[in-house]
Design a protein around this motif. Sequence first.
Motif, PDB file in Angstrom:
ATOM      1  N   VAL A  89       0.984  -1.525  -0.086  1.00 38.63           N
ATOM      2  CA  VAL A  89      -0.205  -0.786  -0.136  1.00 38.63           C
ATOM      3  C   VAL A  89       0.566   1.619   0.569  1.00 38.63           C
ATOM      4  O   VAL A  89       1.642   1.275   0.407  1.00 38.63           O
ATOM      5  CB  VAL A  89      -1.155  -0.365   1.412  1.00 38.63           C
ATOM      6  CG1 VAL A  89      -1.555   1.706   1.264  1.00 38.63           C
ATOM      7  CG2 VAL A  89      -1.779  -1.179   0.797  1.00 38.63           C
ATOM      8  N   ALA A 136      -0.808   4.931   3.459  1.00 32.44           N
ATOM      9  CA  ALA A 136      -2.096   5.124   4.606  1.00 32.44           C
ATOM     10  C   ALA A 136      -3.253   5.372   4.014  1.00 32.44           C
ATOM     11  O   ALA A 136      -3.124   6.997   4.163  1.00 32.44           O
ATOM     12  CB  ALA A 136      -0.948   5.107   5.852  1.00 32.44           C
ATOM     13  N   GLU A 185      -7.984   4.940   4.851  1.00 28.09           N
ATOM     14  CA  GLU A 185      -9.111   4.799   4.763  1.00 28.09           C
ATOM     15  C   GLU A 185      -9.401   3.770   3.295  1.00 28.09           C
ATOM     16  O   GLU A 185      -9.450   5.226   2.333  1.00 28.09           O
ATOM     17  CB  GLU A 185     -10.421   5.273   5.473  1.00 28.09           C
ATOM     18  CG  GLU A 185     -11.755   4.820   4.885  1.00 28.09           C
ATOM     19  CD  GLU A 185     -12.864   5.731   5.505  1.00 28.09           C
ATOM     20  OE1 GLU A 185     -13.559   5.324   6.459  1.00 28.09           O
ATOM     21  OE2 GLU A 185     -13.382   6.366   5.644  1.00 28.09           O
ATOM     22  N   TYR A 186      -9.937   3.173   3.581  1.00 24.87           N
ATOM     23  CA  TYR A 186      -9.987   1.854   1.743  1.00 24.87           C
ATOM     24  C   TYR A 186     -11.649   0.924   1.856  1.00 24.87           C
ATOM     25  O   TYR A 186     -11.858   0.224   2.538  1.00 24.87           O
ATOM     26  CB  TYR A 186      -8.864   0.981   1.624  1.00 24.87           C
ATOM     27  CG  TYR A 186      -7.331   1.622   0.944  1.00 24.87           C
ATOM     28  CD1 TYR A 186      -7.017   1.989  -0.641  1.00 24.87           C
ATOM     29  CD2 TYR A 186      -6.441   2.224   2.189  1.00 24.87           C
ATOM     30  CE1 TYR A 186      -6.304   2.371  -1.072  1.00 24.87           C
ATOM     31  CE2 TYR A 186      -5.665   2.930   1.502  1.00 24.87           C
ATOM     32  CZ  TYR A 186      -5.266   2.794  -0.211  1.00 24.87           C
ATOM     33  OH  TYR A 186      -3.862   3.474  -0.512  1.00 24.87           O
ATOM     34  N   LEU A 214      -8.018  -8.590   6.665  1.00 31.50           N
ATOM     35  CA  LEU A 214      -6.824  -7.665   6.049  1.00 31.50           C
ATOM     36  C   LEU A 214      -6.679  -7.512   7.561  1.00 31.50           C
ATOM     37  O   LEU A 214      -6.406  -7.033   8.395  1.00 31.50           O
ATOM     38  CB  LEU A 214      -7.541  -6.725   5.635  1.00 31.50           C
ATOM     39  CG  LEU A 214      -8.473  -6.208   4.263  1.00 31.50           C
ATOM     40  CD1 LEU A 214      -9.372  -5.417   3.892  1.00 31.50           C
ATOM     41  CD2 LEU A 214      -6.422  -6.353   3.475  1.00 31.50           C
ATOM     42  N   ASN A 215      -5.231  -7.668   7.651  1.00 35.71           N
ATOM     43  CA  ASN A 215      -4.094  -7.790   8.470  1.00 35.71           C
ATOM     44  C   ASN A 215      -4.913  -9.122   9.605  1.00 35.71           C
ATOM     45  O   ASN A 215      -4.445  -8.165  11.316  1.00 35.71           O
ATOM     46  CB  ASN A 215      -3.613  -6.224   9.114  1.00 35.71           C
ATOM     47  CG  ASN A 215      -2.916  -5.925   7.763  1.00 35.71           C
ATOM     48  OD1 ASN A 215      -2.184  -6.024   6.816  1.00 35.71           O
ATOM     49  ND2 ASN A 215      -3.479  -4.053   7.372  1.00 35.71           N
ATOM     50  N   LEU A 246      -5.490   0.760   5.807  1.00 32.75           N
ATOM     51  CA  LEU A 246      -4.340   0.087   5.654  1.00 32.75           C
ATOM     52  C   LEU A 246      -3.469   0.989   6.040  1.00 32.75           C
ATOM     53  O   LEU A 246      -3.670   2.308   5.884  1.00 32.75           O
ATOM     54  CB  LEU A 246      -4.995  -0.175   4.018  1.00 32.75           C
ATOM     55  CG  LEU A 246      -6.103  -1.290   3.741  1.00 32.75           C
ATOM     56  CD1 LEU A 246      -5.398  -1.137   2.501  1.00 32.75           C
ATOM     57  CD2 LEU A 246      -6.079  -2.261   4.625  1.00 32.75           C
ATOM     58  N   LYS A 247      -2.142  -0.085   6.505  1.00 30.31           N
ATOM     59  CA  LYS A 247      -1.258   0.946   6.624  1.00 30.31           C
ATOM     60  C   LYS A 247      -0.464   0.573   5.223  1.00 30.31           C
ATOM     61  O   LYS A 247      -0.603  -0.111   4.655  1.00 30.31           O
ATOM     62  CB  LYS A 247      -0.134   0.003   7.787  1.00 30.31           C
ATOM     63  CG  LYS A 247      -0.478  -1.589   7.868  1.00 30.31           C
ATOM     64  CD  LYS A 247       0.850  -2.265   8.529  1.00 30.31           C
ATOM     65  CE  LYS A 247       1.039  -2.943   8.027  1.00 30.31           C
ATOM     66  NZ  LYS A 247       1.768  -4.116   9.367  1.00 30.31           N
ATOM     67  N   ASN A 263       0.582  -5.049   3.534  1.00 31.47           N
ATOM     68  CA  ASN A 263      -0.548  -5.835   4.777  1.00 31.47           C
ATOM     69  C   ASN A 263      -0.789  -6.796   4.044  1.00 31.47           C
ATOM     70  O   ASN A 263      -0.691  -7.524   2.945  1.00 31.47           O
ATOM     71  CB  ASN A 263      -1.773  -4.449   4.444  1.00 31.47           C
ATOM     72  CG  ASN A 263      -1.533  -3.110   4.709  1.00 31.47           C
ATOM     73  OD1 ASN A 263      -2.160  -2.791   5.598  1.00 31.47           O
ATOM     74  ND2 ASN A 263      -0.305  -2.404   3.686  1.00 31.47           N
ATOM     75  N   LEU A 313      -3.508  -9.746   3.447  1.00 38.75           N
ATOM     76  CA  LEU A 313      -5.089  -9.874   2.244  1.00 38.75           C
ATOM     77  C   LEU A 313      -5.298 -11.564   2.678  1.00 38.75           C
ATOM     78  O   LEU A 313      -4.537 -12.412   1.718  1.00 38.75           O
ATOM     79  CB  LEU A 313      -5.432  -9.268   0.650  1.00 38.75           C
ATOM     80  CG  LEU A 313      -6.548  -9.488   0.762  1.00 38.75           C
ATOM     81  CD1 LEU A 313      -7.535  -8.998   1.339  1.00 38.75           C
ATOM     82  CD2 LEU A 313      -6.460  -9.598  -0.314  1.00 38.75           C
ATOM     83  N   LEU A 317      -9.604  -3.067  -3.867  1.00 39.78           N
ATOM     84  CA  LEU A 317      -9.879  -1.669  -2.530  1.00 39.78           C
ATOM     85  C   LEU A 317      -8.955  -0.650  -4.011  1.00 39.78           C
ATOM     86  O   LEU A 317      -8.249  -0.028  -4.264  1.00 39.78           O
ATOM     87  CB  LEU A 317      -8.437  -2.174  -1.425  1.00 39.78           C
ATOM     88  CG  LEU A 317      -8.563  -3.555  -0.878  1.00 39.78           C
ATOM     89  CD1 LEU A 317      -7.816  -4.440  -1.824  1.00 39.78           C
ATOM     90  CD2 LEU A 317      -8.602  -3.527   0.850  1.00 39.78           C
ATOM     91  N   SER A 375      -9.180   3.752  -2.406  1.00 40.55           N
ATOM     92  CA  SER A 375      -9.604   4.949  -1.675  1.00 40.55           C
ATOM     93  C   SER A 375     -10.637   5.902  -1.980  1.00 40.55           C
ATOM     94  O   SER A 375     -10.629   7.279  -1.212  1.00 40.55           O
ATOM     95  CB  SER A 375      -8.193   5.940  -1.789  1.00 40.55           C
ATOM     96  OG  SER A 375      -7.705   6.292  -2.867  1.00 40.55           O
TER      97      SER A 375
END
Length: 635
Positions: free
Chosen positions: A67, A70, A72-73, A99-100, A125-126, A130, A132, A149, A151
């Motif tokens: 990613v 970082a 929100e997705y 996720l993670n 997400l960082k 990451n 999945l 995914l 943004s």
Amino acid sequence: MKQWWIIICLILSPCLKADNLFIEAESFDKKGGWVLDNQSMGQMGSPYLLAHGMGVPVENASTLLQVREAGEYRVWVRTRDWVKQWDKPGSPGRFEVLLNGKALRTTFGTEKAVWHWQDGGTVLLKAGENNLELHDLTGFEGRCDAVFLTSSQDLLPPDGGNELADFRRKMSGLPAEPEEAGEYDLVVVGGGMAGCCAALSAARLGCKVALIQNRPVLGGNNSSEVRVGLSGLIASQPYLNLGNLLDEFGVVGHWNDWEAKQDPSSTRSKQIREILQRHPEKKIHNAGPATNYEDEKKQSLLQGQENLSLFLNMQVYDLRKEGGRITFVIGKSIISGKEYIFRGRLFADCTGDGEVGFLAGADYRVGRESKDETGEPRAPLKADRLVMGTSVQWYAEDAPDRSGFPDCPWAIRFTEETCVPATRGDWDWEAGLDRDQITEIEYIRDHALRAVYGNWAFLKNESSKKEQFVGKKLAWIAYIGGKRESRRLLGDIVLREQDLLENISYEDATFTTTWGVDLHYPKPIAGMDEEPFLSYCDVQEIKPYAVPYRCLYSRNVGNLFMAGRNISVTHVALGTVRVMRTGGMMGEVVGMAASLCKKFDTYPRGIYEMYLPDLQTLMRQGVGKPGFPDADKLD
């Protein structure tokens, strides 16, 4: 065309401004217990991962994502509720996306009957790496095509057709043009027994050959994925060396045992008996252990052959023609999505479904011809679309303890009167005889699975005989269907039933078919309103019959051979030639003819018109080595 591209650009323009990650399920680093299914790739646009656990949740599939930023997705998952088309409760194909290590709130595979993008909500997400994962909840055929995914909170991926195909390509970073994969004397498409024999035969006779197979294993119906035994006799008059090539694949089974009993003193028979004494399980013809089908031996034999390049996991989906002949086919990796061009002077359609011929505009038939058209005794009065169907075989084995099984309200429902009290399903667990075996294959396979699961759930949980099954558990169910019939490509001769029954001889006789004219029909169960999932056979015995060469090439695509169940025969005549040792001999003849096309600078029809004696010489010689010399070395 210009307007179409404007629409595509408008769809993709939000993608260019957002951070996006598009992950095809088939490209996951670790597939865990999920399996790769590409049977309906032509209809839904992609392979997908299938949680085929026979009622036990499978191990997670996982992959790593990089990613860039970082944040929100929004998560979209392309999936379906596979039983909703039958209006049944339960959504058995449920799964989660992690996720993670943390599951999204959405449970997937619960909404629409068709393939679609299911909204998974948003996740933080960082930056950087990451993880999945796909987490199966049931073991009952959950399916995932892709995960997207983004943004952008407003972007909905396109749901099908050219828009989705273009979106896949752009988001996956695939090249706009296919990569060149080489130029060949013969390109064989389809790695069943017919295709394997065609490729080996041509390569041994000096052709540069590409063999393209759309699965990870070879053998087609005779692979560990489908597990149909090899039938039909080999080494028959008039060409006693045709078929020896099949011995080299190492598959020993029911019909080898029969042959050994006919000639017990021969070296080959002694080798067969030694193998079967060590491995009596090899006598199980259909739905046997995976080792019966010698996947590794087949692959090793082909990979070790000079002049032959093997391309596994490659689906041919397009081609180009010039002047009535194919110039190249385009294949797509079912793992990476990359596309490749295979150029050739000659092509052999050994796909079973006649896919290459169909793409090339070859003449073909589907279903049963009428009696007026063919004059065949067993042809119907009116032509129809009935075909022989797809088998989904299965078996159970002893469990160490008492074994349970979930109730399956979404499956076919059985009663004491309609259940099948069995621990294995053979060839006659056959579905879809009145459906399109190509465009409806996912439906046909899924209907068969509903039958297997529903019957087993009844036997385990409700039957008055359930104590007989308490110590049994499902051990294997095919998820790749074993097809018998779809398109039949038409050649200069279309073989008919009366050719076989009256033993009509042709000057271009080649391989010999020995199986009876074996036709399958749906077998409904009284008291059940579901469409049939069982079949019965009606067999007309024949004398061994040598089939004309003119059934092995297309009448209107000048450089196209065919071998296997898609050769030029009527529906009725297909009943004898469709078995796999017979198909292997077809392939062997096609390889010989291809070598002569190269030698004499001609095309398939030219072999019949000008070089038939040369083909007959090669058929007398054969290209294979009979017997099983490693019999004493088998572990």
